[in-house]
Design an enzyme around this catalytic site. Structure first.
Site, PDB file in Angstrom:
ATOM      1  N   GLY A   1      41.265  14.227  34.463  1.00 25.73           N
ATOM      2  CA  GLY A   1      40.704  14.849  35.672  1.00 25.73           C
ATOM      3  C   GLY A   1      40.992  16.337  35.637  1.00 25.73           C
ATOM      4  O   GLY A   1      41.533  16.910  36.562  1.00 25.73           O
TER       5      GLY A   1
ATOM      6  N   ASN B   1      34.740   8.902  32.249  1.00 26.98           N
ATOM      7  CA  ASN B   1      35.515   8.268  33.306  1.00 26.98           C
ATOM      8  C   ASN B   1      36.843   7.802  32.701  1.00 26.98           C
ATOM      9  O   ASN B   1      36.902   6.779  32.028  1.00 26.98           O
ATOM     10  CB  ASN B   1      34.743   7.085  33.876  1.00 26.98           C
ATOM     11  CG  ASN B   1      35.469   6.470  35.053  1.00 26.98           C
ATOM     12  OD1 ASN B   1      36.674   6.690  35.250  1.00 26.98           O
ATOM     13  ND2 ASN B   1      34.747   5.702  35.839  1.00 26.98           N
ATOM     14  N   SER B   2      37.889   8.565  32.962  1.00 27.91           N
ATOM     15  CA  SER B   2      39.179   8.269  32.326  1.00 27.91           C
ATOM     16  C   SER B   2      39.727   6.917  32.769  1.00 27.91           C
ATOM     17  O   SER B   2      40.534   6.319  32.060  1.00 27.91           O
ATOM     18  CB  SER B   2      40.193   9.356  32.683  1.00 27.91           C
ATOM     19  OG  SER B   2      40.507   9.264  34.055  1.00 27.91           O
TER      20      SER B   2
ATOM     21  N   LEU C   1      46.970  16.203  37.322  1.00 28.36           N
ATOM     22  CA  LEU C   1      47.315  17.311  38.207  1.00 28.36           C
ATOM     23  C   LEU C   1      46.358  17.353  39.392  1.00 28.36           C
ATOM     24  O   LEU C   1      45.134  17.433  39.216  1.00 28.36           O
ATOM     25  CB  LEU C   1      47.283  18.618  37.417  1.00 28.36           C
ATOM     26  CG  LEU C   1      48.113  18.589  36.112  1.00 28.36           C
ATOM     27  CD1 LEU C   1      48.078  19.940  35.422  1.00 28.36           C
ATOM     28  CD2 LEU C   1      49.547  18.145  36.335  1.00 28.36           C
TER      29      LEU C   1
ATOM     30  N   THR D   1      46.499  25.304  36.994  1.00 26.22           N
ATOM     31  CA  THR D   1      45.166  24.751  37.275  1.00 26.22           C
ATOM     32  C   THR D   1      44.567  25.453  38.483  1.00 26.22           C
ATOM     33  O   THR D   1      45.265  26.065  39.286  1.00 26.22           O
ATOM     34  CB  THR D   1      45.194  23.236  37.559  1.00 26.22           C
ATOM     35  OG1 THR D   1      45.862  23.006  38.802  1.00 26.22           O
ATOM     36  CG2 THR D   1      45.851  22.451  36.459  1.00 26.22           C
ATOM     37  N   GLU D   2      43.265  25.318  38.609  1.00 26.57           N
ATOM     38  CA  GLU D   2      42.545  25.942  39.719  1.00 26.57           C
ATOM     39  C   GLU D   2      43.056  25.393  41.049  1.00 26.57           C
ATOM     40  O   GLU D   2      43.258  26.128  42.017  1.00 26.57           O
ATOM     41  CB  GLU D   2      41.042  25.678  39.571  1.00 26.57           C
ATOM     42  CG  GLU D   2      40.362  26.490  38.472  1.00 26.57           C
ATOM     43  CD  GLU D   2      40.798  26.168  37.041  1.00 26.57           C
ATOM     44  OE1 GLU D   2      41.378  25.084  36.794  1.00 26.57           O
ATOM     45  OE2 GLU D   2      40.575  27.035  36.164  1.00 26.57           O
ATOM     46  N   GLU D   3      43.296  24.076  41.085  1.00 24.48           N
ATOM     47  CA  GLU D   3      43.759  23.447  42.321  1.00 24.48           C
ATOM     48  C   GLU D   3      45.180  23.920  42.648  1.00 24.48           C
ATOM     49  O   GLU D   3      45.489  24.227  43.796  1.00 24.48           O
ATOM     50  CB  GLU D   3      43.724  21.927  42.131  1.00 24.48           C
ATOM     51  CG  GLU D   3      43.697  21.120  43.391  1.00 24.48           C
ATOM     52  CD  GLU D   3      42.513  21.408  44.307  1.00 24.48           C
ATOM     53  OE1 GLU D   3      41.394  21.647  43.815  1.00 24.48           O
ATOM     54  OE2 GLU D   3      42.730  21.415  45.531  1.00 24.48           O
TER      55      GLU D   3
ATOM     56  N   ASP E   1      42.497  13.151  42.875  1.00 25.29           N
ATOM     57  CA  ASP E   1      41.904  12.806  44.174  1.00 25.29           C
ATOM     58  C   ASP E   1      42.804  11.795  44.872  1.00 25.29           C
ATOM     59  O   ASP E   1      43.252  10.828  44.265  1.00 25.29           O
ATOM     60  CB  ASP E   1      40.497  12.243  43.959  1.00 25.29           C
ATOM     61  CG  ASP E   1      39.565  13.291  43.339  1.00 25.29           C
ATOM     62  OD1 ASP E   1      39.774  14.493  43.619  1.00 25.29           O
ATOM     63  OD2 ASP E   1      38.653  12.919  42.588  1.00 25.29           O
TER      64      ASP E   1
HETATM   65  N1  SAM Z   1      43.342  18.839  37.625  1.00 23.63           N
HETATM   66  C1  SAM Z   1      42.431  19.832  38.164  1.00 23.63           C
HETATM   67  C2  SAM Z   1      43.194  20.912  38.902  1.00 23.63           C
HETATM   68  O1  SAM Z   1      44.406  20.717  39.128  1.00 23.63           O
HETATM   69  O2  SAM Z   1      42.586  21.934  39.241  1.00 23.63           O
HETATM   70  C3  SAM Z   1      41.355  19.207  39.063  1.00 23.63           C
HETATM   71  C4  SAM Z   1      41.834  18.564  40.326  1.00 23.63           C
HETATM   72  S1  SAM Z   1      40.491  17.858  41.279  1.00 23.63           S
HETATM   73  C5  SAM Z   1      41.154  17.695  42.869  1.00 23.63           C
HETATM   74  C6  SAM Z   1      40.418  16.183  40.653  1.00 23.63           C
HETATM   75  C7  SAM Z   1      39.453  16.084  39.481  1.00 23.63           C
HETATM   76  O3  SAM Z   1      39.520  14.777  38.914  1.00 23.63           O
HETATM   77  C8  SAM Z   1      38.017  16.312  39.871  1.00 23.63           C
HETATM   78  O4  SAM Z   1      37.465  17.336  39.076  1.00 23.63           O
HETATM   79  C9  SAM Z   1      37.341  14.967  39.617  1.00 23.63           C
HETATM   80  O5  SAM Z   1      35.987  15.077  39.233  1.00 23.63           O
HETATM   81  C10 SAM Z   1      38.205  14.394  38.521  1.00 23.63           C
HETATM   82  N2  SAM Z   1      38.178  12.926  38.430  1.00 23.63           N
HETATM   83  C11 SAM Z   1      38.259  12.039  39.436  1.00 23.63           C
HETATM   84  N3  SAM Z   1      38.192  10.774  38.976  1.00 23.63           N
HETATM   85  C12 SAM Z   1      38.074  10.872  37.622  1.00 23.63           C
HETATM   86  C13 SAM Z   1      37.941   9.916  36.575  1.00 23.63           C
HETATM   87  N4  SAM Z   1      37.921   8.612  36.832  1.00 23.63           N
HETATM   88  N5  SAM Z   1      37.825  10.370  35.303  1.00 23.63           N
HETATM   89  C14 SAM Z   1      37.839  11.693  35.032  1.00 23.63           C
HETATM   90  N6  SAM Z   1      37.957  12.641  35.986  1.00 23.63           N
HETATM   91  C15 SAM Z   1      38.063  12.239  37.259  1.00 23.63           C
END
Ligand code: SAM
Length: 223
Positions: A42, A98-99, A118, A196-198, A121
């Site tokens: 993610g 999709n991890s 990191l 990370t951006e978040e 969701d």
């Molecule tokens: N890790 C990054 C950061 O800290 O900036 C992104 C955080 S963002 C809140 C969560 C990310 O997880 C989103 O970009 C979302 O699309 C991705 N994500 C959610 N479920 C996922 C999955 N099953 N497989 C891969 N990515 C996923």
């Protein structure tokens, strides 16, 4: 549906030439000594990996991201960094996938030394906890793809999720927490909260972050 992205049928079908063209110029498989070792699950826009890329220039790393537009953005960012800095950022890539379904398609047993989760969701509702990326079933999978002593880094600004991730890891037989001393000595711990951006958004807004960093234990001989 997941039909918009291709999935390798096994880790030996992951196309290293596509992800790391300068390091794997000809088509064919990566030799065993050069496998992906870090996975950012993610990864979003990929800020952590971009920092790690220069810190660990000899390590191959990949981000896994579900949203294709976000993945494209991260890919383009990496491409432009490669052009602007010849010879650098060749070890970092991202893939749209999709991890929660496909980790074993990408990594074989004991392949990874670091996994990052990191600011995942939160999925607040109890019935949606199974959708959380560190749920106990998936921890089995992560223990499988991590090497002995490999490290899982998690962080969130949602306290309830932080407690939940920590307790899932504490309750799993294959993971143990790093000690305070180990956390302090590990430069990646700090990066995983700030790169990370978040993470930067949370820091800008003066928010708290809840971190849990665990090691995959070396199983004791049960004979
Ligand atoms: N890790 C990054 C950061 O800290 O900036 C992104 C955080 S963002 C809140 C969560 C990310 O997880 C989103 O970009 C979302 O699309 C991705 N994500 C959610 N479920 C996922 C999955 N099953 N497989 C891969 N990515 C996923």
């Amino acid at each position: 549906s997941d039909s918009h992205f291709p999935v390798p049928i096994s880790p030996s079908h992951v196309d290293y030439c596509l992800h790391y063209p300068q390091l794997f110029p000809s088509t064919g498989q990566a030799d065993n000594s050069k496998k992906i070792q870090f996975a950012d699950v993610g990864c979003g826009f990929g800020g952590l990996l971009i920092s790690l890329s220069t810190l660990f220039p000899k390590t191959l790393m990949i981000g896994m991201e579900l949203r294709d537009k976000v993945t494209e953005y991260a890919k383009e960012h990496i491409s432009s960094l490669r052009v602007a800095n010849p010879g650098q950022y060749q070890n970092v890539s991202v893939v749209c996938t999709n991890s929660m379904k496909y980790i074993p398609n990408y990594f074989k047993k004991g392949q990874l030394s670091k996994m990052f989760f990191l600011f995942p969701d939160p999925h607040f509702k109890e019935k949606n906890h199974r959708r959380r990326v560190t749920n106990p079933f998936l921890l089995d999978e992560y223990a499988y793809v991590l090497e002995d002593g490999g490290i899982i880094y998690t962080i969130t600004d949602v306290e309830e999720l932080g407690d939940w991730m920590k307790s899932c890891l504490e309750n799993h037989p294959m993971f143990e927490a790093l000690t305070e001393k180990e956390l302090e000595a590990n430069p990646v711990v700090k990066l995983s909260s700030s790169a990370t951006e978040e993470g930067q958004k949370v820091a800008r807004n003066g928010g708290q972050a809840f971190q849990a960093v665990f090691r995959r234990i070396v199983p004791t001989n049960q004979a």
